[in-house]
Design a protein around this motif. Sequence first.
Motif, PDB file in Angstrom:
ATOM      1  N   TYR A  51       0.824  -1.298   0.055  1.00  0.00           N
ATOM      2  CA  TYR A  51      -0.052   0.082   0.130  1.00  0.00           C
ATOM      3  C   TYR A  51       0.930   1.192   0.022  1.00  0.00           C
ATOM      4  O   TYR A  51       2.081   1.188   0.537  1.00  0.00           O
ATOM      5  CB  TYR A  51      -0.718   0.003   1.362  1.00  0.00           C
ATOM      6  CG  TYR A  51      -1.912  -1.164   1.335  1.00  0.00           C
ATOM      7  CD1 TYR A  51      -3.013  -1.245   0.316  1.00  0.00           C
ATOM      8  CD2 TYR A  51      -1.673  -2.235   2.096  1.00  0.00           C
ATOM      9  CE1 TYR A  51      -3.790  -2.516   0.308  1.00  0.00           C
ATOM     10  CE2 TYR A  51      -2.476  -3.118   2.306  1.00  0.00           C
ATOM     11  CZ  TYR A  51      -3.878  -3.197   1.174  1.00  0.00           C
ATOM     12  OH  TYR A  51      -4.407  -4.346   1.259  1.00  0.00           O
ATOM     13  N   ARG A  71      -8.399   5.553  -1.409  1.00  0.00           N
ATOM     14  CA  ARG A  71      -9.508   4.599  -0.695  1.00  0.00           C
ATOM     15  C   ARG A  71     -10.109   5.152   0.401  1.00  0.00           C
ATOM     16  O   ARG A  71     -10.964   4.535   0.982  1.00  0.00           O
ATOM     17  CB  ARG A  71      -8.392   3.480   0.035  1.00  0.00           C
ATOM     18  CG  ARG A  71      -7.678   2.761  -0.939  1.00  0.00           C
ATOM     19  CD  ARG A  71      -6.610   1.878  -0.046  1.00  0.00           C
ATOM     20  NE  ARG A  71      -5.696   1.108  -0.850  1.00  0.00           N
ATOM     21  CZ  ARG A  71      -6.019  -0.140  -1.641  1.00  0.00           C
ATOM     22  NH1 ARG A  71      -7.146  -0.515  -1.383  1.00  0.00           N
ATOM     23  NH2 ARG A  71      -5.073  -0.662  -2.209  1.00  0.00           N
ATOM     24  N   LYS A  73      -8.920   6.307   3.285  1.00  0.00           N
ATOM     25  CA  LYS A  73      -9.140   5.785   4.356  1.00  0.00           C
ATOM     26  C   LYS A  73      -7.730   6.529   5.203  1.00  0.00           C
ATOM     27  O   LYS A  73      -6.849   7.037   4.493  1.00  0.00           O
ATOM     28  CB  LYS A  73      -8.639   4.342   4.461  1.00  0.00           C
ATOM     29  CG  LYS A  73      -9.862   3.294   3.884  1.00  0.00           C
ATOM     30  CD  LYS A  73      -9.491   2.011   3.636  1.00  0.00           C
ATOM     31  CE  LYS A  73     -10.739   1.530   2.962  1.00  0.00           C
ATOM     32  NZ  LYS A  73     -10.865   0.114   3.209  1.00  0.00           N
ATOM     33  N   LEU A 148      -7.502  -2.058   5.153  1.00  0.00           N
ATOM     34  CA  LEU A 148      -6.960  -1.247   3.763  1.00  0.00           C
ATOM     35  C   LEU A 148      -7.340  -1.970   2.558  1.00  0.00           C
ATOM     36  O   LEU A 148      -7.476  -1.494   1.581  1.00  0.00           O
ATOM     37  CB  LEU A 148      -5.384  -1.245   3.777  1.00  0.00           C
ATOM     38  CG  LEU A 148      -4.859  -0.246   4.584  1.00  0.00           C
ATOM     39  CD1 LEU A 148      -3.333  -0.169   4.674  1.00  0.00           C
ATOM     40  CD2 LEU A 148      -5.318   1.188   4.297  1.00  0.00           C
ATOM     41  N   SER A 149      -7.956  -3.345   2.707  1.00  0.00           N
ATOM     42  CA  SER A 149      -8.530  -4.061   1.441  1.00  0.00           C
ATOM     43  C   SER A 149      -9.808  -3.367   1.076  1.00  0.00           C
ATOM     44  O   SER A 149     -10.449  -2.774   1.903  1.00  0.00           O
ATOM     45  CB  SER A 149      -8.852  -5.673   2.142  1.00  0.00           C
ATOM     46  OG  SER A 149      -9.818  -5.559   2.799  1.00  0.00           O
ATOM     47  N   PRO A 150      -9.884  -3.574  -0.154  1.00  0.00           N
ATOM     48  CA  PRO A 150     -11.073  -2.897  -1.086  1.00  0.00           C
ATOM     49  C   PRO A 150     -12.535  -3.366  -0.233  1.00  0.00           C
ATOM     50  O   PRO A 150     -13.636  -2.811  -0.496  1.00  0.00           O
ATOM     51  CB  PRO A 150     -11.138  -3.337  -2.220  1.00  0.00           C
ATOM     52  CG  PRO A 150      -9.668  -3.727  -2.591  1.00  0.00           C
ATOM     53  CD  PRO A 150      -9.339  -4.311  -1.264  1.00  0.00           C
TER      54      PRO A 150
END
Length: 153
Positions: A51, A71, A73, A148-150
């Motif tokens: 990332y 993202r 985030k 952090l994953s979609p």
Amino acid sequence: MLLTRRLYLGVHSDVVDHVTADKRSLIMAAVHSKNTRPEVRVRKLVHALGYRYRLHATNLPGKPDLVFAGRKKIIFVHGCFWHRHEGCRYASTPKSRKEFWESKFGANIDRDKRTQDELQQMGWSVLTVWQCELKDLHKLTERLNDFLSPQHA
């Protein structure tokens, strides 16, 4: 040198503080809010996971430690002592100047909550990583990857 009273094995004893008030002040002044060891360790973990991020975005409330703009985030890396990680052994309170420390810690907690609320109202997902979580890197890595994953909203 300052003479202080300390509790040792249930007995009060006089102990000399080996640091002068001026030296203690210098030590505390050396505590920074950016590029701390815990923050750098989290950055390395996140980078190793593939990332990419921006650091300390001044255009966002609280100047988040890691910003993943695409993202939406954000990750804050908090020291357990300064940000009062509830139930953590590292969130001890100094015995001297209790009112000062309680006031300071209370202001930190209020500011952190306000910042997180503002960011969430702006559409950002926020994750707080506590300094003590760096003790179990495997578990922390899973937590970071999950956040952090979609699939994580």
